[in-house]
Design a protein around this motif. Sequence first.
Motif, short mmCIF file in Angstrom:
data_model
loop_
_atom_site.label_atom_id
_atom_site.label_comp_id
_atom_site.label_asym_id
_atom_site.label_seq_id
_atom_site.Cartn_x
_atom_site.Cartn_y
_atom_site.Cartn_z
N VAL A 3 0.83 -1.20 0.00
CA VAL A 3 0.00 0.00 0.00
C VAL A 3 0.87 1.26 0.00
CG1 VAL A 3 -1.62 1.33 1.40
CG2 VAL A 3 -2.01 -1.10 1.04
N TYR A 4 1.95 1.23 0.79
CA TYR A 4 2.88 2.37 0.79
C TYR A 4 3.48 2.57 -0.62
CZ TYR A 4 2.98 2.56 5.94
OH TYR A 4 2.66 2.71 7.26
N GLY A 5 3.90 1.46 -1.22
CA GLY A 5 4.47 1.56 -2.56
C GLY A 5 3.48 2.07 -3.58
N LEU A 6 2.22 1.63 -3.47
CA LEU A 6 1.19 2.10 -4.39
C LEU A 6 0.94 3.59 -4.24
CD1 LEU A 6 -1.45 -0.79 -4.24
CD2 LEU A 6 -0.04 -0.14 -6.19
N ALA A 7 1.06 4.10 -3.00
CA ALA A 7 0.88 5.54 -2.79
C ALA A 7 1.90 6.33 -3.60
CB ALA A 7 1.00 5.87 -1.30
N GLY A 8 3.17 5.89 -3.54
CA GLY A 8 4.20 6.55 -4.33
C GLY A 8 4.00 6.37 -5.82
N GLY A 9 3.63 5.15 -6.23
CA GLY A 9 3.42 4.89 -7.66
C GLY A 9 2.25 5.67 -8.23
N LEU A 10 1.17 5.75 -7.44
CA LEU A 10 0.00 6.50 -7.89
C LEU A 10 0.32 7.99 -8.02
CD1 LEU A 10 -3.03 6.23 -8.57
CD2 LEU A 10 -3.53 6.61 -6.16
N ALA A 11 1.06 8.52 -7.04
CA ALA A 11 1.45 9.93 -7.10
C ALA A 11 2.33 10.20 -8.32
CB ALA A 11 2.19 10.33 -5.82
N LEU A 12 3.27 9.30 -8.59
CA LEU A 12 4.15 9.45 -9.75
C LEU A 12 3.35 9.44 -11.05
CD1 LEU A 12 7.02 9.55 -10.96
CD2 LEU A 12 7.03 7.05 -10.88
N ALA A 13 2.42 8.49 -11.20
CA ALA A 13 1.64 8.38 -12.44
C ALA A 13 0.75 9.60 -12.64
CB ALA A 13 0.79 7.10 -12.39
N LEU A 14 0.07 10.02 -11.59
CA LEU A 14 -0.87 11.14 -11.72
C LEU A 14 -0.14 12.44 -12.05
CD1 LEU A 14 -3.47 10.52 -8.85
CD2 LEU A 14 -3.56 9.83 -11.23
N LEU A 25 -6.20 23.71 -11.27
CA LEU A 25 -7.16 22.97 -10.44
C LEU A 25 -6.94 21.46 -10.53
CD1 LEU A 25 -9.67 22.99 -8.63
CD2 LEU A 25 -11.08 23.07 -10.69
N ILE A 26 -6.43 21.00 -11.69
CA ILE A 26 -6.21 19.57 -11.90
C ILE A 26 -5.22 19.02 -10.86
CG2 ILE A 26 -5.46 17.79 -13.51
CD1 ILE A 26 -8.03 19.20 -14.31
N SER A 27 -4.15 19.77 -10.60
CA SER A 27 -3.15 19.30 -9.63
C SER A 27 -3.76 19.17 -8.24
CB SER A 27 -1.95 20.24 -9.61
OG SER A 27 -2.32 21.51 -9.10
N TYR A 28 -4.64 20.10 -7.88
CA TYR A 28 -5.30 20.02 -6.57
C TYR A 28 -6.23 18.81 -6.50
CZ TYR A 28 -3.65 24.82 -5.89
OH TYR A 28 -2.87 25.94 -5.76
N LEU A 29 -6.95 18.55 -7.59
CA LEU A 29 -7.84 17.39 -7.62
C LEU A 29 -7.05 16.09 -7.50
CD1 LEU A 29 -10.33 18.42 -10.47
CD2 LEU A 29 -10.84 18.23 -8.03
N MET A 30 -5.93 16.03 -8.18
CA MET A 30 -5.11 14.81 -8.12
C MET A 30 -4.54 14.62 -6.72
SD MET A 30 -3.09 14.71 -11.72
CE MET A 30 -3.93 14.15 -13.21
N TYR A 31 -4.09 15.70 -6.12
CA TYR A 31 -3.55 15.58 -4.77
C TYR A 31 -4.65 15.19 -3.79
CZ TYR A 31 -0.85 16.56 -0.57
OH TYR A 31 -0.21 16.44 0.62
N GLY A 32 -5.85 15.73 -3.99
CA GLY A 32 -6.99 15.31 -3.16
C GLY A 32 -7.28 13.83 -3.31
N CYS A 33 -7.14 13.31 -4.55
CA CYS A 33 -7.32 11.87 -4.78
C CYS A 33 -6.29 11.06 -4.00
CB CYS A 33 -7.19 11.59 -6.28
SG CYS A 33 -7.31 9.84 -6.71
N LEU A 34 -5.05 11.57 -3.94
CA LEU A 34 -4.01 10.88 -3.18
C LEU A 34 -4.31 10.88 -1.68
CD1 LEU A 34 -0.82 12.22 -5.01
CD2 LEU A 34 -1.84 9.96 -5.22
N LEU A 35 -4.86 11.99 -1.18
CA LEU A 35 -5.22 12.04 0.25
C LEU A 35 -6.33 11.04 0.56
CD1 LEU A 35 -5.23 15.91 0.95
CD2 LEU A 35 -3.45 14.23 1.50
N ILE A 36 -7.31 10.97 -0.32
CA ILE A 36 -8.41 10.02 -0.10
C ILE A 36 -7.91 8.58 -0.19
CG2 ILE A 36 -10.61 9.19 -1.01
CD1 ILE A 36 -11.17 12.08 -1.89
N TYR A 37 -7.01 8.33 -1.15
CA TYR A 37 -6.41 7.00 -1.24
C TYR A 37 -5.68 6.64 0.05
CZ TYR A 37 -2.85 3.52 -2.19
OH TYR A 37 -2.04 2.42 -2.10
N SER A 38 -4.94 7.60 0.60
CA SER A 38 -4.18 7.35 1.83
C SER A 38 -5.12 7.01 2.99
CB SER A 38 -3.34 8.58 2.19
OG SER A 38 -2.43 8.89 1.16
N LEU A 39 -6.24 7.73 3.09
CA LEU A 39 -7.19 7.48 4.16
C LEU A 39 -7.86 6.12 4.02
CD1 LEU A 39 -8.64 8.59 6.67
CD2 LEU A 39 -10.32 9.63 5.14
#
Length: 559
Positions: free
Chosen positions: A447-458, A495-509
């Motif tokens: 899950v930790y690795g996916l967090a980094g991979g998802l952030a990199l891809a987005l 706005l796209i960058s904020y939406l993507m970062y919000g997606c990462l926060l929700i994924y983390s939670l």
Amino acid sequence: MFLDILYRVGLTPKEYLLKYVLPALVISTVLIVIGLTYFTGYAKILMLLIPVLILISAIGYPLIELDSQKNKINEKLHIFITKFGVLSITDLDRKELIKMLASEKEELGQLAEESRKIYVLIKRWNQSLAEACRFLAQKTPSSVFADFLDRMAYSLDSGEDLKEFLMKEQSIVMNDYAAFYKRALYNLDIFKEMYISGITSLAFFVTFAVIAPFIINYNFVTSVTLAIFGSIVFEICLVYIIKHKMPSDRLWHTANTLTAVDRKLRKYLIISIILTLLFMGVLLGGKYIANIPELQKIPYQILVALGFTPLFIAGYVAKKEENLVIRKEFHFPGFLRSLGESVSAKGGGMTESLKYLSSHDFGPLTKDLERLYKRVAVRIDNQKAWKLFGVETCSYLIQLFSEMFERCVFLGGDAGKASEIIGDNFRKIINLRKSKYQSVEQFTSIVYGLAGGLALALFASYGVAYMVNKLYNTLEIPEAMATIINIMTPGDLTLISYLMYGCLLIYSLISAYLIKVVDGGHPQVLLYHFVIMVWISSLVSFGTELLINKMLGANIPIY
């Protein structure tokens, strides 16, 4: 056959039609009318799919409920057989023994209801215990429990003593429970693969949503928002499936009493929440409202991560206490075996045995044993003293099995035999949990690795999209080409960058919650995993933007 399933889950055909099928039909009809009247395109298809899902759920409810009952029975088998065996060595007759099992709804769950059915057959229908077991074996949804009931019926019919039968069954049923537990761990490995595949697919889906507006006439914000919303819904559905397929295996106690550890965790949680609100307000307010120059130089990802960091305090303290509880469970079987043998040798001297054992080192369990001895020595209420001991260890298993031991001794059972049964079964459960903890650690790393991979891809896709969009706006594109390529202004992509970062926060939670669902530990520990994944996502997303700027010269606004 379907009618038999209805009766097995406690429903009559009339109740099933009125409570489930009819309301589902009404709601589905209304949704179909609304979908056909007010929606078009993909939204219309979605609105028409929802009634189908509602109808399928209503029609399949008996099967879902039957499968749920089977899992509830299987996941409590270890507690049931231990309690049944321990109580059988007391002076209770068979009817009172079954009645006591039926009353333990909190401990045994669905197995208490199954025991109640046996008790009703014995008391009201004047059937023997063997006849009641044989009848229930044909109705219970769990094949493992049905086999146990059949074996008990055969044994009682052949004249074997119930106590002797249950002593032999301890290892058999515990082996069945171990097989069930290992299947659950195997399912966890499958869920790991599903989660990896799902998150990888979602990363591609969101990436495509960022690139798609360059090909078709579609708004960036709309396409990315829909993709992120779909990814969140998928994650929630996957968590729901995993939660209901994995057996319940609690670590923390379930008593309503607040222990000193519970109060400590609550105190740190309140402090962490207050600090988080203050930090987040000061950092984001200083950057975007007060326009403080020092804060404006810090990327928003790092500011958000810093704002959430105080939650790590509450999560870390809870994880530390959780590890302490796990260590207490490792020491408990040895203590109980020593206590049972000592009490048997001294002919019932519980206080003297506790005094002797409390002076020995049982690791983190020692302080709890000292408090137990002091309460028992006062001779006010031994039952309450043992209950407080189990609760103060904060372990669900110690809470259950220590009360089980005290109840057996109170009812005249042999302390040595009781401690032997409980100690052996407890140790088997602990050994199974070791495999689970190892599997959960692997899952956490994934899950930790996916967090980094998802952030990199987005953020890589965002950087490429930003660069291409900026390039299009600097070129004189012919009208024929302009009808093919959809051009957006660079400002729309912020706005796209904020939406993507919000997606990462929700994924983390969601992922942090999923970790706690799988390991059954204290829910506050999810804050520990959440903060770590927020930092991973923040650092990788910011690093990706820096890398894109350096390699492609995209000049993405990162501050």
